[in-house]
Design an enzyme around this catalytic site. Structure first.
Site, mmCIF file in Angstrom:
data_model
loop_
_atom_site.group_PDB
_atom_site.id
_atom_site.type_symbol
_atom_site.label_atom_id
_atom_site.label_comp_id
_atom_site.label_asym_id
_atom_site.label_seq_id
_atom_site.Cartn_x
_atom_site.Cartn_y
_atom_site.Cartn_z
ATOM 1 N N CYS A 1 31.959 45.477 28.067
ATOM 2 C CA CYS A 1 32.623 45.875 29.270
ATOM 3 C C CYS A 1 31.973 45.074 30.362
ATOM 4 O O CYS A 1 31.021 44.523 30.353
ATOM 5 C CB CYS A 1 32.197 47.462 29.608
ATOM 6 S SG CYS A 1 33.257 48.427 28.100
ATOM 7 N N CYS B 1 38.618 49.272 28.420
ATOM 8 C CA CYS B 1 40.001 49.772 28.897
ATOM 9 C C CYS B 1 41.246 48.799 28.661
ATOM 10 O O CYS B 1 41.175 47.656 28.873
ATOM 11 C CB CYS B 1 39.738 50.216 30.216
ATOM 12 S SG CYS B 1 38.480 51.483 30.516
ATOM 13 N N GLU C 1 33.468 47.713 43.508
ATOM 14 C CA GLU C 1 34.812 47.535 43.264
ATOM 15 C C GLU C 1 35.552 48.741 43.798
ATOM 16 O O GLU C 1 34.856 49.653 44.168
ATOM 17 C CB GLU C 1 35.024 47.606 41.671
ATOM 18 C CG GLU C 1 34.588 46.366 40.747
ATOM 19 C CD GLU C 1 34.920 46.577 39.594
ATOM 20 O OE1 GLU C 1 34.884 45.601 38.797
ATOM 21 O OE2 GLU C 1 35.228 47.539 39.069
ATOM 22 N N SER D 1 38.526 46.152 40.963
ATOM 23 C CA SER D 1 38.659 46.210 39.456
ATOM 24 C C SER D 1 39.588 45.249 38.989
ATOM 25 O O SER D 1 40.793 45.108 39.841
ATOM 26 C CB SER D 1 38.622 47.645 39.118
ATOM 27 O OG SER D 1 39.208 47.824 38.006
#
Length: 555
Positions: free
Chosen positions: A119, A192, A441, A467
């Site tokens: 991540c 994600c 972010e 992001s």
């Protein structure tokens, strides 16, 4: 072997005694010792499965004749850290991860290294560490999450849940639909599902040549991810044998390859920060001007989420990163002789991999220029960046009125309080690397704007960042930042802001005399902080240079 430093000779008998305590036998003492950095933890969905992949990496190392030694590092889940003080620690964690890997590898001189991140900050940190340490290294990520499905069968991802907050906030989404999105947006482990920062950087690792094929696109839950992990263990053994090191791979040509892929895919604007930081560790000059030059000649070939409907498993079916690189060779945008962890040039590996599907051919692109745009102007003399691939056409050239906020929380409250109107430019300052500190972010504000349908007439301009899941006219990395006296700190409510993402300009309609009058009494703010953030603030560079520790000033 480097490891001989800690295991060979009479004087190393105590060291060997300690290795025997670990179960290392006399035969193993003659084999290469391989560090295996597993970034597993139980709070990051992209990392929760990494123990299984790590075992496969170690199996590959054993099969290749080496002895693996697993050790950990940290990871922050950006989604969970979003929109509160936890986000201040996300980007700074990148530097800590580099430091922890450096400590382990230099304290225990391994012959080779496999790093298993997934991540956001963990992937660029892995590549920064590889460049800094420069021992034979392979990066193998945990892989992307599968897209979710709503009760109606619509594809979902994490950003669906963030945008649902805005839609629910202005009563355009029912409670039932809101709950359905929340419960189904993230159906598996993994990073994600869209072309957000984690997956963007996993794709960059592949394009740079530091990771095996499929690193960016094979889903976390596919069996192929396990075989790739085992292959990574074997690959590092070959690199050790031939003494092929990261700096043999991380050349200027490799970075230009990565930039071309970045622009073709419309990746996260965070790739600008991270690629510059990796290049700094590798000793490669990667200026914003060079990034813009690559963008100008690279066609945008696919609309990945959040800018479009496609997710990582869809990109895999189109040939993945190697398929995109194969297609880009038609415009001579890939240096085919760049080295890879396969001990083969990238051109050999990518040949014939393009399958079409969701990725357009270069003859019929979505646009002739890349998905990321660099802007300059009197608000951002040292540059700003925007994911132009995610911007609606009517926002590409726009004149707006400034609404100024000195932190993200105030801006988000104004958005959720329905205080923002079409035609506003939300200015969020003092959120840069030093000002935040940590360069938060701002997914929650952009997602709320999109959920409310305001993305067609509102821009968000900040010295912070966004992001990879943000879309809309989200202009970040404004440099210099307000905390360093940048012009963004001088803006006032009602100022006219002119944005031109075609020409690449970002300006306030102020005369030089007006700028000078405001500078006269301007005192930049610095929020009080302690602990790690205070140390980070002392060492971090500006966003236009990668928001990394200045050379020679790692904490």
């Amino acid at each position: 072997m480097r490891s001989d430093t800690m295991k060979k000779g009479m004087e190393r008998a105590p060291h060997r005694a300690l290795f025997h305590a670990l179960g290392v036998d006399k035969d193993d003492m003659h084999k290469p010792f391989i560090g295996v950095c597993n970034m597993f933890n139980e709070i990051v969905p992209g990392h929760v499965h990494l123990r299984e992949l790590t075992e496969q990496v170690k199996n590959g190392v054993y099969a290749g004749g080496g002895v693996p030694f697993e050790f950990p590092s940290i990871a922050v889940c950006d989604g969970i850290a979003m929109n509160h003080d936890g986000m201040k620690y996300s980007l700074p964690s990148r530097e800590l991860i580099v430091d922890t890997i450096e400590v382990m590898v230099r304290a225990h001189p391994f012959d080779g290294l496999v790093i298993i991140p997934n991540c956001d900050k963990t992937v660029p940190a892995a590549m920064m560490a590889a460049a800094k340490l420069n021992i034979p290294t392979v990066i193998i990520s945990g892989g992307p999450m599968l897209a979710g499905r709503s009760a109606q069968g619509d594809k979902l991802d994490l950003i669906s849940s963030f945008e649902a907050v805005g839609a629910r906030g202005n009563n355009t989404l029912s409670e039932e639909a809101f709950t359905d999105i929340e419960q189904n947006a993230c159906p598996t482990c993994g990073s994600c599902a869209g072309m957000f920062t984690a997956n963007s950087m996993n794709c960059m690792a592949e394009a740079l040549g530091l990771a095996p094929e499929g690193n960016g696109t094979v889903p976390a839950v596919y069996a192929e991810r396990k075989t790739m992990a085992k292959q990574a263990g074997r690959l590092v053994m070959n690199l050790v044998e031939k003494d092929i090191r990261p700096l043999d791979i991380l050349t200027e040509e490799a970075f230009e390859n990565a930039l071309a892929v970045d622009m073709a895919l419309g990746c996260s604007t965070n790739t600008v920060l991270h690629l510059k930081a990796i290049a700094t560790e590798a000793g490669v000059d990667l200026s914003l001007e060079k990034m813009e030059a690559v963008s100008q000649k690279t066609p945008h070939l696919v609309k990945m989420a959040p800018s479009g409907p496609h997710h990582m498993e869809d990109l895999l079916q189109a040939g993945g990163i190697y398929g995109v690189m194969d297609e880009l060779t038609k415009k001579q945008l890939i240096h085919t002789d760049a080295q890879t962890v396969y001990d083969e040039p990238i051109g050999v590996r990518i040949q014939g991999k393009f399958r079409g599907g969701i990725v357009r051919p270069v003859e019929n692109p979505l646009s002739e220029t890349g998905g990321i745009k660099v802007l300059f102007g009197n608000i951002a003399p040292q540059g700003a960046v925007v994911k132009v691939a995610g911007v609606l056409p009517e926002m590409l050239v726009k004149t707006l009125r400034a609404r100024v906020f000195d932190n993200e929380d105030a801006a988000f409250s104004a958005i959720m309080g329905n205080e923002i109107q079409l035609g506003d430019a939300i200015i969020v300052r003092y959120e840069g690397p030093k000002g935040g500190p940590g360069m938060k972010e701002m997914l929650s504000p952009t997602a709320a704007l999109n959920g409310m349908g305001l993305d067609s007439g509102v821009a968000l301009i900040t010295d912070g960042r966004f992001s990879g899941g943000s879309r809309g006219a989200a202009i970040g990395h404004v440099s210099p930042e307000a905390a360093e006296g940048g012009p963004i700190g001088l803006l006032q409510d009602g100022d006219t802001i002119r944005v031109d993402m075609i020409q690449g300009t970002l300006d306030a309609d102020l005369t030089e005399a007006e700028w000078e009058a405001r500078r006269k009494d301007f005192v930049p703010q610095l929020r009080p902080v302690d602990g790690y953030l205070a140390r980070y603030r002392e060492h971090v560079s500006s966003a236009d240079t990668g928001a990394c520790y200045r050379k020679g000033e790692r904490a």
